[in-house]
Design an enzyme around this catalytic site. Structure first.
Site, PDB file in Angstrom:
ATOM      1  N   LYS A 177       6.826  10.067  -5.773  1.00 50.62           N
ATOM      2  CA  LYS A 177       7.844   9.017  -5.670  1.00 50.62           C
ATOM      3  C   LYS A 177       9.237   9.625  -5.772  1.00 50.62           C
ATOM      4  CE  LYS A 177       4.774   5.846  -8.190  1.00 50.62           C
ATOM      5  NZ  LYS A 177       4.604   4.998  -9.394  1.00 50.62           N
ATOM      6  N   SER A 201       0.847  -1.186   0.000  1.00 51.70           N
ATOM      7  CA  SER A 201       0.000   0.000   0.000  1.00 51.70           C
ATOM      8  C   SER A 201       0.888   1.243   0.000  1.00 51.70           C
ATOM      9  CB  SER A 201      -0.890   0.008   1.247  1.00 51.70           C
ATOM     10  OG  SER A 201      -1.730  -1.124   1.282  1.00 51.70           O
ATOM     11  N   LEU A 202       0.243   2.408  -0.002  1.00 49.66           N
ATOM     12  CA  LEU A 202       0.971   3.673   0.080  1.00 49.66           C
ATOM     13  C   LEU A 202       0.620   4.386   1.377  1.00 49.66           C
ATOM     14  CD1 LEU A 202       0.533   5.065  -3.548  1.00 49.66           C
ATOM     15  CD2 LEU A 202       2.665   4.265  -2.522  1.00 49.66           C
ATOM     16  N   GLU A 250       2.625  11.604 -10.130  1.00 46.40           N
ATOM     17  CA  GLU A 250       1.693  11.028 -11.109  1.00 46.40           C
ATOM     18  C   GLU A 250       0.297  10.941 -10.493  1.00 46.40           C
ATOM     19  OE1 GLU A 250       3.241   7.152 -11.364  1.00 46.40           O
ATOM     20  OE2 GLU A 250       5.176   7.737 -12.193  1.00 46.40           O
ATOM     21  N   LYS A 259      -3.057   9.228  -9.043  1.00 48.72           N
ATOM     22  CA  LYS A 259      -3.357   7.992  -8.310  1.00 48.72           C
ATOM     23  C   LYS A 259      -4.666   7.434  -8.883  1.00 48.72           C
ATOM     24  CE  LYS A 259      -3.863   6.085  -3.649  1.00 48.72           C
ATOM     25  NZ  LYS A 259      -5.162   5.415  -3.887  1.00 48.72           N
ATOM     26  N   GLU A 310      -2.837  -0.340 -13.029  1.00 45.66           N
ATOM     27  CA  GLU A 310      -4.237  -0.261 -12.622  1.00 45.66           C
ATOM     28  C   GLU A 310      -5.117  -0.585 -13.813  1.00 45.66           C
ATOM     29  OE1 GLU A 310      -6.186   1.141  -8.869  1.00 45.66           O
ATOM     30  OE2 GLU A 310      -4.125   0.718  -9.468  1.00 45.66           O
ATOM     31  N   ARG A 332      -3.920  -7.493  -6.879  1.00 45.60           N
ATOM     32  CA  ARG A 332      -3.008  -7.157  -5.788  1.00 45.60           C
ATOM     33  C   ARG A 332      -3.202  -8.073  -4.585  1.00 45.60           C
ATOM     34  NH1 ARG A 332      -3.508  -4.226  -1.151  1.00 45.60           N
ATOM     35  NH2 ARG A 332      -1.541  -3.472  -0.284  1.00 45.60           N
ATOM     36  N   LYS A 378      -3.799  12.568  -0.934  1.00 48.60           N
ATOM     37  CA  LYS A 378      -5.208  12.238  -1.129  1.00 48.60           C
ATOM     38  C   LYS A 378      -6.030  13.510  -1.359  1.00 48.60           C
ATOM     39  CE  LYS A 378      -6.817   8.564  -0.349  1.00 48.60           C
ATOM     40  NZ  LYS A 378      -7.156   7.432  -1.240  1.00 48.60           N
TER      41      LYS A 378
END
Length: 364
Positions: A263, A39-40, A73, A75, A134, A96, A287
């Site tokens: 990143k 996860s992030l 980038e 999400k 994704e 995942r 977020k």
């Protein structure tokens, strides 16, 4: 198909006829990822991002004037997938799952035309590679599919994410193909040569690795001046304004996104930073705020579930929220209604929590 039927020796693993299987999948076997799909960690404001930058500097013992290059980038809000290529051929795709093991869905992923059945990783000496991305549905495709389902009297999909993730796990690959999903690839997690030597450091930076994937025919976050889906920054403070701009214009983007991902661009630094059990230390998600709108509560209907549970459902004047028309929202139970003092005729504040589930925040 007729040619391959007459001359079977002409059939190859990357033939267009191999995209859609005629076999139904009864179950999805569990497989291990070559490296964990973690996860992030999340951030919500400038202070969180500055703290992220400082944690990196502390962990690596970097001086304050050291310039850390960051790649930013979108999400994407779909279903996470891991793809394995061996000797340039697509051999396995999986969800995942728990980050360490996922469900193998190779036949379904073969139907996605944005996933090449053959990709020339061998150009860089790569014999085996696992890439991450994704599976996602464009907003316009989502609207067309829901319109067709409504005309056929079928239940509507709640949002593009549910339509995409459900499409990945259909037993019939033809159903997956009908969802018209795209696969956007944003990470190379594992890359070795024929002798098993790690080739990731040779790619140099994350952004260079994504450019390589683009050259091979994958859909990736594009880095250009006209529409920079992927942008390089040298100062963490500049990233917040960039994320805010994306948040303000997210409805103009063809896919649903729920934030931005920051990143560390240098792969050598990524390797030094490593990961916790939960997330990589070299990446963080910014977020977006939940979207809100006001509308009027017209009436309440009651739904009876399979187990006999009765759920009150608010019927609202239709309102556009995060690209979706909201006209019904669950009121959960009597306590929920009483605690918020929700009444017929109220103007209510509606929020899409996580941009997925409509939720009444409060009466106005």
């Amino acid at each position: 198909q007729e040619l391959e039927a007459a001359f079977p020796e002409l059939k190859t693993p990357d033939s267009p006829t191999q995209r859609v299987s005629s076999d139904l999948t009864e179950d999805f076997p569990t497989v291990e990822h070559l490296t964990p799909m973690l996860s992030l960690d999340n951030s919500y404001n400038e202070a969180d991002l500055v703290d992220f930058d400082q944690r990196i500097r502390n962990y690596l013992d970097l001086p304050e004037d050291y310039i850390i290059e960051y790649c930013v980038e979108p999400k994407y809000d779909g279903g996470s997938i891991g793809l394995i290529y061996e000797n340039d051929l697509f051999v396995r795709g999986a969800t995942r799952g728990d980050g360490y093991r996922g469900e193998e869905i190779t036949p379904n992923l073969r139907t996605l035309h944005s996933i090449p059945l053959r990709a020339a990783f061998s150009r860089r000496g790569i014999a085996k590679v696992e890439i991450r991305g994704e599976a996602i549905m464009r907003k316009d495709i989502f609207e067309k599919i829901n319109k067709a389902r409504e005309e056929d009297g079928l239940p509507l999909f709640a949002n593009p994410r549910n339509a995409a993730t459900g499409g990945l796990r259909t037993k019939d690959p033809n159903e997956t193909a009908e969802r018209k999903l795209d696969a956007i690839i944003y990470h190379i997690g594992y890359a070795v040569d024929q002798q098993g030597n790690n080739l990731l450091p040779k790619l140099g930076t994350h952004s260079a690795a994504i450019d390589f994937l683009n050259e091979l025919g994958f859909i990736v976050p594009i880095h250009n001046e006209n529409f920079p889906e992927r942008t390089i920054f040298h100062n963490i403070n500049d990233i917040v304004d960039h994320c805010q701009e994306w948040q303000d214009h997210r409805d103009d983007y063809p896919y649903e996104i729920d934030g931005m991902v920051i990143k560390v661009n240098d792969i050598a630094l990524q390797n030094r930073l490593g990961s916790t059990a939960h997330h990589p230390r070299w990446a963080i998600a910014f977020k977006f705020k939940a979207k809100q709108a006001t509308t009027k509560l017209i009436k309440v209907e009651f739904q009876v579930g399979k187990t006999g549970v009765i759920t009150p459902v608010a019927k609202l004047e239709p309102v556009q929220l995060a690209g979706v028309t909201i006209s019904s929202v669950s009121l959960h139970n009597e306590d929920f209604i009483r605690n918020k003092d929700i009444r017929l005729g109220d103007t209510v504040l509606v929020e899409r929590a996580g941009d997925v589930i409509p939720y009444i925040v409060k009466p106005m």
